[in-house]
Design a protein around this motif. Structure first.
Motif, PDB file in Angstrom:
ATOM      1  N   PHE A 180     -70.647 -37.873 116.630  1.00 37.97           N
ATOM      2  CA  PHE A 180     -71.753 -37.704 115.685  1.00 37.97           C
ATOM      3  C   PHE A 180     -71.252 -37.740 114.251  1.00 37.97           C
ATOM      4  CE2 PHE A 180     -74.509 -34.848 113.167  1.00 37.97           C
ATOM      5  CZ  PHE A 180     -75.681 -35.585 113.244  1.00 37.97           C
ATOM      6  N   GLN A 181     -70.069 -37.147 114.001  1.00 37.20           N
ATOM      7  CA  GLN A 181     -69.530 -37.142 112.645  1.00 37.20           C
ATOM      8  C   GLN A 181     -69.302 -38.567 112.137  1.00 37.20           C
ATOM      9  OE1 GLN A 181     -68.425 -35.377 115.278  1.00 37.20           O
ATOM     10  NE2 GLN A 181     -67.163 -33.646 114.645  1.00 37.20           N
ATOM     11  N   ASN A 182     -68.795 -39.440 113.015  1.00 39.45           N
ATOM     12  CA  ASN A 182     -68.516 -40.807 112.595  1.00 39.45           C
ATOM     13  C   ASN A 182     -69.788 -41.604 112.365  1.00 39.45           C
ATOM     14  OD1 ASN A 182     -65.981 -40.245 114.823  1.00 39.45           O
ATOM     15  ND2 ASN A 182     -65.456 -40.952 112.785  1.00 39.45           N
ATOM     16  N   ARG A 183     -70.813 -41.358 113.175  1.00 42.14           N
ATOM     17  CA  ARG A 183     -72.080 -42.040 112.952  1.00 42.14           C
ATOM     18  C   ARG A 183     -72.690 -41.613 111.613  1.00 42.14           C
ATOM     19  NH1 ARG A 183     -74.167 -44.651 117.389  1.00 42.14           N
ATOM     20  NH2 ARG A 183     -73.035 -44.326 119.347  1.00 42.14           N
ATOM     21  N   LEU A 184     -72.574 -40.329 111.302  1.00 44.57           N
ATOM     22  CA  LEU A 184     -73.055 -39.837 110.020  1.00 44.57           C
ATOM     23  C   LEU A 184     -72.236 -40.423 108.875  1.00 44.57           C
ATOM     24  CD1 LEU A 184     -74.888 -37.958 108.402  1.00 44.57           C
ATOM     25  CD2 LEU A 184     -73.292 -36.088 108.871  1.00 44.57           C
ATOM     26  N   SER A 185     -70.925 -40.530 109.076  1.00 45.93           N
ATOM     27  CA  SER A 185     -70.054 -41.108 108.052  1.00 45.93           C
ATOM     28  C   SER A 185     -70.400 -42.567 107.786  1.00 45.93           C
ATOM     29  CB  SER A 185     -68.587 -40.991 108.480  1.00 45.93           C
ATOM     30  OG  SER A 185     -68.183 -39.640 108.555  1.00 45.93           O
ATOM     31  N   ASP A 186     -70.690 -43.324 108.849  1.00 43.51           N
ATOM     32  CA  ASP A 186     -71.058 -44.728 108.671  1.00 43.51           C
ATOM     33  C   ASP A 186     -72.304 -44.861 107.801  1.00 43.51           C
ATOM     34  OD1 ASP A 186     -68.946 -45.495 110.219  1.00 43.51           O
ATOM     35  OD2 ASP A 186     -70.102 -45.717 112.066  1.00 43.51           O
ATOM     36  N   PHE A 187     -73.275 -43.982 108.033  1.00 44.88           N
ATOM     37  CA  PHE A 187     -74.498 -44.015 107.233  1.00 44.88           C
ATOM     38  C   PHE A 187     -74.194 -43.711 105.767  1.00 44.88           C
ATOM     39  CE2 PHE A 187     -77.754 -41.345 105.231  1.00 44.88           C
ATOM     40  CZ  PHE A 187     -78.809 -42.247 105.155  1.00 44.88           C
ATOM     41  N   LEU A 188     -73.409 -42.680 105.512  1.00 48.55           N
ATOM     42  CA  LEU A 188     -73.105 -42.278 104.143  1.00 48.55           C
ATOM     43  C   LEU A 188     -72.308 -43.349 103.403  1.00 48.55           C
ATOM     44  CD1 LEU A 188     -72.183 -38.524 104.750  1.00 48.55           C
ATOM     45  CD2 LEU A 188     -74.276 -39.417 103.725  1.00 48.55           C
ATOM     46  N   MET A 189     -71.342 -43.968 104.096  1.00 42.62           N
ATOM     47  CA  MET A 189     -70.520 -44.990 103.454  1.00 42.62           C
ATOM     48  C   MET A 189     -71.335 -46.249 103.152  1.00 42.62           C
ATOM     49  SD  MET A 189     -66.990 -44.561 105.642  1.00 42.62           S
ATOM     50  CE  MET A 189     -66.146 -45.899 104.817  1.00 42.62           C
ATOM     51  N   ALA A 190     -72.225 -46.620 104.068  1.00 40.67           N
ATOM     52  CA  ALA A 190     -73.072 -47.788 103.823  1.00 40.67           C
ATOM     53  C   ALA A 190     -74.004 -47.547 102.641  1.00 40.67           C
ATOM     54  CB  ALA A 190     -73.871 -48.123 105.083  1.00 40.67           C
ATOM     55  N   ALA A 191     -74.580 -46.352 102.579  1.00 37.74           N
ATOM     56  CA  ALA A 191     -75.480 -46.022 101.472  1.00 37.74           C
ATOM     57  C   ALA A 191     -74.731 -45.998 100.145  1.00 37.74           C
ATOM     58  CB  ALA A 191     -76.153 -44.671 101.732  1.00 37.74           C
ATOM     59  N   GLU A 192     -73.509 -45.463 100.153  1.00 37.70           N
ATOM     60  CA  GLU A 192     -72.728 -45.402  98.914  1.00 37.70           C
ATOM     61  C   GLU A 192     -72.331 -46.799  98.448  1.00 37.70           C
ATOM     62  OE1 GLU A 192     -68.450 -43.694  97.251  1.00 37.70           O
ATOM     63  OE2 GLU A 192     -69.280 -42.902  99.124  1.00 37.70           O
ATOM     64  N   ALA A 193     -71.907 -47.648  99.379  1.00 36.42           N
ATOM     65  CA  ALA A 193     -71.501 -48.998  99.008  1.00 36.42           C
ATOM     66  C   ALA A 193     -72.670 -49.790  98.420  1.00 36.42           C
ATOM     67  CB  ALA A 193     -70.933 -49.727 100.225  1.00 36.42           C
ATOM     68  N   ALA A 194     -73.854 -49.677  99.053  1.00 37.71           N
ATOM     69  CA  ALA A 194     -75.023 -50.392  98.551  1.00 37.71           C
ATOM     70  C   ALA A 194     -75.444 -49.869  97.179  1.00 37.71           C
ATOM     71  CB  ALA A 194     -76.170 -50.272  99.547  1.00 37.71           C
ATOM     72  N   SER A 195     -75.418 -48.550  97.001  1.00 37.48           N
ATOM     73  CA  SER A 195     -75.808 -47.954  95.716  1.00 37.48           C
ATOM     74  C   SER A 195     -74.831 -48.328  94.614  1.00 37.48           C
ATOM     75  CB  SER A 195     -75.881 -46.432  95.847  1.00 37.48           C
ATOM     76  OG  SER A 195     -76.837 -46.051  96.811  1.00 37.48           O
ATOM     77  N   LEU A 196     -73.544 -48.356  94.943  1.00 36.85           N
ATOM     78  CA  LEU A 196     -72.537 -48.719  93.945  1.00 36.85           C
ATOM     79  C   LEU A 196     -72.711 -50.165  93.500  1.00 36.85           C
ATOM     80  CD1 LEU A 196     -70.033 -48.060  92.309  1.00 36.85           C
ATOM     81  CD2 LEU A 196     -68.642 -48.648  94.300  1.00 36.85           C
ATOM     82  N   ARG A 197     -73.010 -51.016  94.447  1.00 33.92           N
ATOM     83  CA  ARG A 197     -73.228 -52.426  94.103  1.00 33.92           C
ATOM     84  C   ARG A 197     -74.403 -52.556  93.147  1.00 33.92           C
ATOM     85  NH1 ARG A 197     -77.542 -56.252  94.393  1.00 33.92           N
ATOM     86  NH2 ARG A 197     -76.610 -58.344  94.457  1.00 33.92           N
ATOM     87  N   ASP A 198     -75.516 -51.872  93.448  1.00 38.08           N
ATOM     88  CA  ASP A 198     -76.688 -51.939  92.567  1.00 38.08           C
ATOM     89  C   ASP A 198     -76.385 -51.344  91.201  1.00 38.08           C
ATOM     90  OD1 ASP A 198     -78.052 -53.056  94.671  1.00 38.08           O
ATOM     91  OD2 ASP A 198     -79.033 -51.191  95.286  1.00 38.08           O
ATOM     92  N   ALA A 199     -75.635 -50.229  91.186  1.00 42.74           N
ATOM     93  CA  ALA A 199     -75.322 -49.563  89.928  1.00 42.74           C
ATOM     94  C   ALA A 199     -74.466 -50.455  89.030  1.00 42.74           C
ATOM     95  CB  ALA A 199     -74.610 -48.243  90.194  1.00 42.74           C
ATOM     96  N   LEU A 200     -73.489 -51.142  89.616  1.00 41.68           N
ATOM     97  CA  LEU A 200     -72.622 -52.007  88.825  1.00 41.68           C
ATOM     98  C   LEU A 200     -73.392 -53.186  88.247  1.00 41.68           C
ATOM     99  CD1 LEU A 200     -69.420 -52.033  91.068  1.00 41.68           C
ATOM    100  CD2 LEU A 200     -69.770 -50.787  88.935  1.00 41.68           C
TER     101      LEU A 200
END
Length: 477
Positions: A375-395
């Motif tokens: 469960f921890q890894n599934r949650l981590s995958d969600f958080l990392m995907a959201a962070e990567a997408a947000s960072l791309r938009d922010a840049l």
């Protein structure tokens, strides 16, 4: 990303990430410290908010040194399962085992019967006796334990224990929040608390902050309000000295449904930060840490340590004379906060930004790793995907707002936000630890920014610039 760097520009260091990715931040901070890179404002969200709070008062060494946060074995307890959840999970597994065992034995008995039939045909007397004895034992076992009142009693006892744990956990949470306006609620999980506990990592950062600001005091770490006041006093006294920076952190207020932005800035940037904006209730979200908001400095920084999922929110009570009039709100991190950080840094007069994230660049086809089942890894995958997408938009959005934006990020990082014991790396066929992640941050900062950007820009620097001249003078000395 831009390739032209100038120390004469107002520079911000932005730390973005969750959980164990703070180890990568530690390595980057060490490289910037050793390289003598000038930072005016240190900003962050998530684990970066607490890291920024340490770095702003010259305490970044508390992250990477031998007794630092990311060098201790205690990191294994960060975001661990809460005790009640662990016990409930153990009892649930035991209950499932008791209910599945009879079916398993029946399947085994069918196989034994088939083998016994073949043995009966072959005429092997010794083996036939063994199968007959097994069948007799199985019948006796089922009759004496599973078809008698023994099994129902055990199942009833386990179900009662699970219900008792849920009730005790709920009452304990309500007692802890008895002064809150939400006495009957423990967060977003309706029956029990969220499975992971953020207290351990919050306490680790509290201790390090207290070590830096307590002075000659030998008392234990005080509550967040007192610690926040002392922290701001030290920062205000030393602001402008080497190693001390202005601070800007962002966390999300679940109840107000808006971001909270806390900042300690110099004038005239402080005035611009607090200035009213059309259509926005600035007093509801902008907190000036240099005045009445100093009580909330630690609370907002620690609120960022709470991921948006899987961990109960951090409860912070506002001052009675603040905009929220003494209310208690729930705080957590939001992956998209990097966009808000860039907006606030523009108001703070920042001209160039160094962004640090431990999320690697998106992989090309046929190089994606298989998801892990925990469960921890599934949650981590969600958080990392959201962070990567947000960072791309922010840049993309901030590309025209700053004179230069620099990105420090790993090419490959198998350690997810909840892998505090390290993670197995399929690419190298070995286990990578947090110490290696911290070293990776150090090397990336040197190669991607200090050597390739700062070093390469040296020949274009204006020698007449006061800061550049001071650096040359100190080098000659």
């Amino acid at each position: 990303m831009a390739t032209s760097y100038s120390p004469s520009r107002r520079t911000a260091l932005v730390l973005s990430g969750t959980g164990s990715h703070g180890a990568y931040h530690a390595g980057v901070l060490r490289a910037l410290h050793e390289g003598g890179v000038k930072i005016d404002v240190v900003a962050g969200h998530g684990i970066g908010s607490a890291t920024a709070a340490l770095a702003a008062i010259g305490g970044s060494a508390k992250l990477w040194e031998k007794s630092g946060i990311w060098s201790r074995a205690s990191t294994r307890s960060f975001y661990g399962l809460i005790r009640s959840f662990s016990l409930i999970r153990l009892l649930s597994l035991l209950l499932c085992g008791l209910l599945i065992l009879p079916l398993t034995l029946i399947v085994v008995a069918i196989l034994v019967y088939a083998v016994g039939f073949l043995v009966e045909i072959s005429g092997v007397i010794t083996a036939r006796d063994l199968f007959v004895n097994f069948a007799s034992w199985l019948q006796s076992f089922l009759n004496d334990y599973y078809l008698s009142p023994v099994l129902p009693r055990i199942v009833t006892g386990i179900v009662f224990a699970i219900a008792l744990l849920v009730l005790v956990d709920k009452l304990g949470e309500n007692f802890r929040l008895k002064k809150s306006r939400r006495k009957g609620s423990s967060g977003r999980w309706p029956f029990i608390r969220a499975p992971f506990d953020g207290k351990s990592i919050r306490n680790a950062f509290r201790e390090k902050l207290w070590e830096l600001v307590r002075g000659s005091s030998s008392s234990s770490c005080p509550n967040d309000e007192i610690l926040g006041k002392r922290y701001i006093e030290v920062l205000l006294e030393s602001l402008g000295q080497p190693g001390f920076c202005e601070l800007l952190v962002v966390t999300t207020d679940i109840d107000a449904r808006r971001d909270l932005v806390a900042a300690l800035l110099k004038e005239p940037f402080r005035h611009n930060f607090l200035a009213s904006q059309i259509g926005i209730e600035r007093a509801a979200e902008a907190i000036d840490l240099s005045s009445e908001g100093r009580d909330h400095a630690i609370g907002i920084a620690l609120g960022g340590l709470t991921p948006s999922q899987g961990v109960d929110p951090y409860y912070m009570t506002f001052a009675a004379d603040s905009y929220w009039r003494g209310e208690t709100h729930r705080l957590c991190d939001r992956a998209g906060s990097i966009v808000r950080l860039f907006e606030e840094l523009q108001l703070a007069g920042v001209e160039q930004v160094v962004v640090v994230t431990a999320v690697p660049s998106p992989l090309p086809p046929h190089r994606l790793t298989a998801p892990k089942g925990e469960f921890q890894n599934r949650l981590s995958d969600f958080l990392m995907a959201a962070e990567a997408a947000s960072l791309r938009d922010a840049l993309v959005e901030a590309s025209g707002s700053f004179e230069a934006i620099f990105l420090v990020a790993p090419d490959h990082n198998p350690v997810s936000p909840f892998d505090f014991n390290g993670s197995y790396d399929d690419a190298s066929d070995r286990r990578q630890t947090l110490a290696e992640l911290m070293e990776c941050g150090y090397e990336d900062a040197r190669h991607q920014f200090i050597e390739s950007i700062v070093g390469a820009s040296g020949e274009h620097l204006n020698i007449g610039d006061p800061y550049v001249q001071r650096v040359f003078d100190e080098t000659d000395t």
